[in-house]
Motif scaffolding. Structure first.
Motif, PDB file in Angstrom:
ATOM      1  N   ASP A 173       9.486  -0.153   5.135  1.00  0.00           N
ATOM      2  CA  ASP A 173       8.144  -0.020   4.596  1.00  0.00           C
ATOM      3  C   ASP A 173       7.766   1.452   4.517  1.00  0.00           C
ATOM      4  O   ASP A 173       8.288   2.280   5.266  1.00  0.00           O
ATOM      5  N   TRP A 174       6.869   1.784   3.600  1.00  0.00           N
ATOM      6  CA  TRP A 174       6.356   3.142   3.541  1.00  0.00           C
ATOM      7  C   TRP A 174       5.299   3.340   4.621  1.00  0.00           C
ATOM      8  O   TRP A 174       4.554   2.413   4.955  1.00  0.00           O
ATOM      9  N   THR A 175       5.224   4.544   5.134  1.00  0.00           N
ATOM     10  CA  THR A 175       4.245   4.841   6.180  1.00  0.00           C
ATOM     11  C   THR A 175       3.019   5.542   5.624  1.00  0.00           C
ATOM     12  O   THR A 175       2.034   5.749   6.339  1.00  0.00           O
ATOM     13  N   GLU A 176       3.064   5.922   4.319  1.00  0.00           N
ATOM     14  CA  GLU A 176       1.929   6.571   3.674  1.00  0.00           C
ATOM     15  C   GLU A 176       1.566   5.827   2.393  1.00  0.00           C
ATOM     16  O   GLU A 176       2.388   5.110   1.820  1.00  0.00           O
ATOM     17  N   PRO A 179       3.346   7.042  -1.812  1.00  0.00           N
ATOM     18  CA  PRO A 179       4.505   6.429  -2.479  1.00  0.00           C
ATOM     19  C   PRO A 179       4.258   4.994  -2.929  1.00  0.00           C
ATOM     20  O   PRO A 179       4.893   4.514  -3.873  1.00  0.00           O
ATOM     21  N   VAL A 180       3.323   4.315  -2.275  1.00  0.00           N
ATOM     22  CA  VAL A 180       2.988   2.947  -2.687  1.00  0.00           C
ATOM     23  C   VAL A 180       2.328   2.976  -4.064  1.00  0.00           C
ATOM     24  O   VAL A 180       2.655   2.183  -4.946  1.00  0.00           O
ATOM     25  N   LYS A 183       4.811   3.893  -6.722  1.00  0.00           N
ATOM     26  CA  LYS A 183       5.658   2.755  -7.080  1.00  0.00           C
ATOM     27  C   LYS A 183       4.981   1.892  -8.132  1.00  0.00           C
ATOM     28  O   LYS A 183       5.633   1.395  -9.063  1.00  0.00           O
ATOM     29  N   HIS A 220      -1.327  -2.329   2.319  1.00  0.00           N
ATOM     30  CA  HIS A 220      -1.487  -1.016   2.945  1.00  0.00           C
ATOM     31  C   HIS A 220      -2.958  -0.614   3.065  1.00  0.00           C
ATOM     32  O   HIS A 220      -3.322   0.167   3.948  1.00  0.00           O
TER      33      HIS A 220
END
Length: 274
Positions: A173-176, A179-180, A183, A220
């Motif tokens: 998973d992304w932590t920030e 990038p979500v 995407k 997120h």
């Protein structure tokens, strides 16, 4: 006045399925045929809760309970299990998953030290992981996956959220947030390319990727995608209802209105807070 109880409901279900004197509709049902009714009852429970219609909720919970009795009756007739087995497995699982409440697996035991919410959540995940492992051991090795027990029949948005959350627990998973969002922009660009190609399989595939990425963003942001979309659906219904009323009051047909005028009614609905 005496109230009916669970025992009465079990007896009623048996009578409905009695081959000679029961209800013809109930008699001809099987596990698969009543699935649509079960899903419908689940949604009606949710609808009653969201409308805060508590008397209606009482009725809808009864309808949902009846579905459980129906499946249990079908299983009893086929000597698979019965309602007592359903209850036994449920109580056993809940006791197992709540060691902070039942430290000695005793429903009457009391706990002196109250654990924190984080400790409870961590314990819950460990226990569920153990349960998944036990289920996997009864399957073929090739089907042993972290995602195996996430039902395919879940609403697509809800299943996407669960798949992502499960993958995130092992670090996939992304932590920030940046990038979500990137995407989503990437998937939108790929969808535009697919639309330009005119190839429907590619369009469908890219549309799915875009929706999946949007669910990821909602997760997120701490937003439940299913609830958010239901809210938007309700909002659309209210505003379209206003547009519909405007058209009706004008005594003109829909075809006589250009989209710009209909959009004007829509904006009026927004200004009215609909």
């Amino acid at each position: 006045m005496k109230k009916y109880n669970l025992e009465d409901l079990v007896y009623l279900m048996g009578r409905l399925r009695e081959p000679e004197f029961g209800c013809p509709w109930d008699i001809k049902q099987d596990f698969s045929s009543i699935i649509p009714y079960t899903l419908e009852e689940c949604y009606e429970v949710v609808d009653a809760i969201e409308r805060c219609d508590w008397p209606h909720l009482c009725e809808e919970l009864g309808d949902l309970l009846f579905q459980i009795l129906f499946y249990s009756q079908l299983a009893r007739e086929q000597q698979l299990f019965d309602l007592s087995d359903v209850i036994d497995k449920l109580v056993s699982k809940l006791v197992r998953r709540h060691p902070h409440v039942f430290p000695d697996c005793d429903l009457h035991a009391k706990v002196s030290d109250k654990p924190s919410e984080k400790q409870i959540a961590d314990s819950w995940e460990i226990i569920k992981a153990q349960e998944r492992l036990q289920k996997a051991e009864s399957k073929k090795p090739s089907s042993n996956s972290l995602l195996d027990d996430i039902p395919n029949a879940l609403p697509a948005l809800q299943r996407a959220d669960k798949l992502q959350r499960r993958a995130a627990k092992v670090g996939f998973d992304w932590t920030e947030i940046t990038p979500v969002i990137e995407k989503i922009e990437e998937e939108l660009a790929e969808l535009k390319e697919a639309i330009a190609s005119g190839e429907m399989p590619a369009i469908k595939d890219e549309m799915g990727d875009l929706l999946f990425s949007q669910v990821n963003l909602a997760r997120h942001l701490g937003v439940n995608a299913e609830e958010a979309l239901r809210g938007t659906n309700d909002k659309f219904s209210r505003r379209f209802g206003y547009v519909e009323q405007c058209v009706t009051d004008s005594s003109k047909d829909w075809q006589q209105y250009p989209l710009a005028e209909l959009d004007h009614f829509w904006n009026e609905a927004k200004l009215k807070g609909l």
